[in-house]
Design a protein around this motif. Structure first.
Motif, short mmCIF file in Angstrom:
data_model
loop_
_atom_site.label_atom_id
_atom_site.label_comp_id
_atom_site.label_asym_id
_atom_site.label_seq_id
_atom_site.Cartn_x
_atom_site.Cartn_y
_atom_site.Cartn_z
N ILE A 113 -40.70 -29.89 49.92
CA ILE A 113 -41.71 -31.04 49.36
C ILE A 113 -43.03 -30.99 49.95
CG2 ILE A 113 -39.70 -32.68 48.85
CD1 ILE A 113 -40.58 -34.29 51.58
N GLU A 114 -43.92 -31.63 49.31
CA GLU A 114 -45.44 -31.49 49.65
C GLU A 114 -45.85 -32.80 49.97
OE1 GLU A 114 -49.69 -29.52 48.41
OE2 GLU A 114 -48.04 -29.37 47.24
N LEU A 115 -46.41 -33.21 50.94
CA LEU A 115 -46.97 -34.80 50.84
C LEU A 115 -48.16 -34.72 50.33
CD1 LEU A 115 -46.43 -35.67 54.91
CD2 LEU A 115 -44.94 -35.95 52.77
N THR A 116 -48.37 -35.80 49.64
CA THR A 116 -49.82 -36.13 48.93
C THR A 116 -50.61 -36.39 50.25
OG1 THR A 116 -49.37 -38.34 48.49
CG2 THR A 116 -48.57 -36.82 47.03
N GLY A 117 -52.21 -36.62 49.60
CA GLY A 117 -52.90 -37.25 50.32
C GLY A 117 -52.53 -38.60 51.23
N GLU A 118 -51.97 -39.60 50.30
CA GLU A 118 -51.32 -40.72 50.92
C GLU A 118 -50.20 -40.66 51.80
OE1 GLU A 118 -52.59 -43.74 50.80
OE2 GLU A 118 -54.20 -43.34 49.48
N GLY A 119 -49.57 -39.50 51.51
CA GLY A 119 -48.19 -39.36 52.22
C GLY A 119 -48.79 -38.83 53.79
N LEU A 120 -49.89 -38.04 53.80
CA LEU A 120 -50.29 -37.68 55.11
C LEU A 120 -50.89 -38.75 55.82
CD1 LEU A 120 -51.92 -34.07 53.81
CD2 LEU A 120 -50.04 -34.54 55.46
N ARG A 121 -51.10 -39.81 55.15
CA ARG A 121 -51.47 -41.04 56.01
C ARG A 121 -50.54 -41.98 56.26
NH1 ARG A 121 -56.12 -39.56 52.80
NH2 ARG A 121 -55.44 -40.62 50.91
N ASP A 122 -49.21 -42.02 55.84
CA ASP A 122 -48.13 -42.70 55.87
C ASP A 122 -47.57 -42.58 57.08
OD1 ASP A 122 -46.34 -44.78 54.11
OD2 ASP A 122 -45.03 -43.54 55.38
N PRO A 123 -47.24 -43.35 57.96
CA PRO A 123 -46.77 -43.32 59.32
C PRO A 123 -45.32 -42.55 59.26
CG PRO A 123 -47.20 -45.48 58.83
CD PRO A 123 -47.81 -44.90 58.02
N LEU A 124 -44.40 -43.18 58.27
CA LEU A 124 -43.21 -42.75 58.12
C LEU A 124 -43.06 -41.50 57.66
CD1 LEU A 124 -42.79 -45.82 58.58
CD2 LEU A 124 -40.69 -45.67 56.98
N TRP A 146 -30.58 -32.75 45.38
CA TRP A 146 -29.25 -32.60 44.45
C TRP A 146 -29.47 -33.82 43.58
CZ3 TRP A 146 -23.23 -31.97 45.32
CH2 TRP A 146 -22.77 -31.20 43.96
N HIS A 147 -30.31 -33.39 42.33
CA HIS A 147 -30.68 -34.43 41.23
C HIS A 147 -30.74 -33.80 40.17
CE1 HIS A 147 -35.00 -34.49 41.09
NE2 HIS A 147 -34.90 -33.84 42.29
N GLY A 148 -30.95 -34.44 38.88
CA GLY A 148 -31.31 -33.88 37.51
C GLY A 148 -32.13 -35.04 36.76
N ASP A 149 -32.00 -36.12 37.47
CA ASP A 149 -32.91 -37.30 37.02
C ASP A 149 -34.26 -37.45 37.65
OD1 ASP A 149 -30.85 -37.90 35.21
OD2 ASP A 149 -30.17 -39.53 36.05
N THR A 150 -35.04 -37.98 37.06
CA THR A 150 -36.59 -38.32 37.73
C THR A 150 -36.94 -39.65 37.17
OG1 THR A 150 -38.58 -37.30 38.35
CG2 THR A 150 -37.71 -37.08 35.96
N PHE A 151 -38.19 -40.12 37.69
CA PHE A 151 -38.70 -41.13 37.61
C PHE A 151 -40.03 -41.21 37.27
CE2 PHE A 151 -37.80 -41.02 42.03
CZ PHE A 151 -38.82 -41.22 42.37
N VAL A 155 -45.97 -49.00 38.80
CA VAL A 155 -47.31 -49.39 39.10
C VAL A 155 -47.68 -50.47 40.34
CG1 VAL A 155 -49.03 -51.31 38.13
CG2 VAL A 155 -47.55 -50.06 36.55
N GLY A 156 -48.48 -49.97 41.10
CA GLY A 156 -48.71 -50.53 42.41
C GLY A 156 -47.93 -49.67 43.62
N ALA A 157 -47.23 -48.86 43.22
CA ALA A 157 -46.55 -47.78 44.17
C ALA A 157 -47.40 -46.82 44.64
CB ALA A 157 -45.41 -47.41 43.57
N VAL A 158 -47.30 -46.34 45.95
CA VAL A 158 -48.23 -45.10 46.56
C VAL A 158 -47.26 -44.01 46.55
CG1 VAL A 158 -49.24 -44.54 48.60
CG2 VAL A 158 -49.17 -47.09 48.12
N HIS A 159 -47.86 -42.82 45.95
CA HIS A 159 -47.25 -41.85 45.73
C HIS A 159 -47.30 -40.82 46.93
CE1 HIS A 159 -47.19 -37.66 43.40
NE2 HIS A 159 -45.96 -37.89 43.74
N GLU A 167 -42.78 -34.06 40.11
CA GLU A 167 -43.97 -34.59 40.86
C GLU A 167 -43.46 -35.86 41.66
OE1 GLU A 167 -47.90 -35.33 41.60
OE2 GLU A 167 -46.98 -33.77 40.96
N ASN A 168 -42.73 -36.63 41.24
CA ASN A 168 -42.46 -37.80 42.11
C ASN A 168 -41.10 -37.48 42.96
OD1 ASN A 168 -44.67 -39.14 41.02
ND2 ASN A 168 -43.32 -39.71 39.24
N GLN A 169 -41.18 -37.29 44.30
CA GLN A 169 -40.35 -37.02 45.27
C GLN A 169 -40.31 -38.36 46.25
OE1 GLN A 169 -37.61 -34.76 45.92
NE2 GLN A 169 -38.41 -33.42 44.09
N ALA A 170 -41.08 -39.03 46.59
CA ALA A 170 -41.43 -39.96 47.48
C ALA A 170 -42.33 -41.04 47.07
CB ALA A 170 -41.30 -39.71 48.94
N PHE A 171 -42.02 -42.52 47.15
CA PHE A 171 -43.26 -43.40 46.99
C PHE A 171 -42.95 -44.45 47.78
CE2 PHE A 171 -40.23 -44.85 43.43
CZ PHE A 171 -40.22 -46.14 43.91
#
Length: 228
Positions: A113-124, A146-151, A155-159, A167-171
Motif C-alpha cells: 500500500i502507499e500512504l497518501t499525503g494525509e496518511g503521512l500526517r496521520d499518527p496511526l 484478501w478482498h474483491g469488493d471495494t468502496f 463524504v468527510g472522510a480522510v483518504h 485507490e481506497n485502502q484506508a480512511f
C-alpha cells in the motif's frame, strides 16, 4: 471494554486480541453470524468490526450486517474508537453513505500500500508505516490483502492509503479507522484461511519472511489506536 464483532467464525481478531490480552485491555467478542450482538454500545469504549466473505450489498441474505451497520453508526455518534477490517471497513463506508461494490479483480496476498499525503500526517498510519527496526517511515510497505469488493470514499472522510489495484485502502472519519487490508493476520489465521487454497504455500512462505516486521507494525498501530 472493547466490543469485537466477528462476521464469520473463521475471521477472528488475531493479533488484535493478542495485543489486548498483553496490555490487559478488557474486550468481548460477539459472533454476529450466530446472532450474538450487543443491543447497545453504552458500556463500551471502542468497537472493532472484522472481515468476512459476504458483501455489504448482501444484507438481505446476511441480515446481521444491518445490525452491525447500526452499531457502527452508534459508535461514531458516541465518538468511540472504531476500527473496521476488510468487510468491517466496507461496512463503515456504507454506514457513512458511500457506495460499496464488487471491484475489478481480487486482491489477494502480500502487496504494497502507499500512504497518501494525509496518511503521512496521520499518527496511526505513521505508527504502522514506521519500520520497527530501522525507525524510518516507509510511504510504501506490504500488507496482507484478501478482498474483491471495494468502496468509494465517504463524504468527510480522510483518504489515508491506496494500492496499485484499489485507490481506497484506508480512511479515517473522526475516531473511526477503516482498513481494507488485514492488519490482524497471524500465521495461525493464514494456515486456517488457506488450508485448501492453491496459493497456500506462496502466502505462508512470504508470511515467514515478513511476519516479525508485520507483527511489530501492527502492534505499533494498536498502541496508537488504543491510546489515542
Amino acid at each position: 471494554m472493547i466490543a469485537i464483532i466477528k462476521n464469520i467464525k473463521s475471521e477472528g481478531p488475531g493479533s488484535i486480541e493478542n495485543y489486548l490480552i498483553e496490555n490487559s485491555i478488557p474486550y468481548k467478542i460477539f459472533e454476529a453470524e450466530q446472532g450474538q450482538l450487543p443491543s447497545t454500545l453504552e458500556d463500551f469504549t471502542g468497537l472493532i468490526v472484522m472481515g468476512g466473505p459476504m458483501g455489504v450489498y448482501e444484507m438481505d441474505i446476511y441480515p446481521h450486517l444491518k445490525i452491525v451497520s447500526r452499531l457502527i453508526r452508534e459508535a461514531i455518534n458516541r465518538n468511540l474508537k472504531v476500527l473496521g477490517i476488510c468487510l468491517g471497513a466496507q461496512l463503515i463506508a456504507h454506514t457513512l453513505g458511500a457506495r460499496v461494490y464488487k471491484g475489478h479483480g481480487e486482491e489477494i496476498g502480500w502487496h504494497e500500500i502507499e500512504l497518501t499525503g494525509e496518511g503521512l500526517r496521520d499518527p496511526l498510519m505513521i505508527a504502522l508505516a514506521k519500520h520497527p527496526s530501522v525507525g524510518d517511515v516507509w510511504r510504501k510497505f506490504k500488507v496482507f490483502h484478501w478482498h474483491g469488493d471495494t468502496f468509494d470514499l465517504p463524504v468527510g472522510a480522510v483518504h489515508l492509503a491506496r494500492s496499485c489495484l484499489y485507490e481506497n485502502q484506508a480512511f479515517r472519519y473522526r475516531k473511526a479507522y477503516a482498513l481494507q487490508f488485514h492488519i490482524e493476520v497471524t500465521r495461525q489465521l493464514l494456515e486456517e484461511w488457506f488450508e485448501d487454497h492453491p496459493l497456500r504455500e506462496k502466502i505462508l512462505n512470504e508470511a515467514e519472511k515478513i511476519n516479525t516486521e508485520y507483527s511489530h507494525r501492527a502492534s505499533n498501530f494498536y498502541k496508537a489506536f488504543f491510546e489515542k
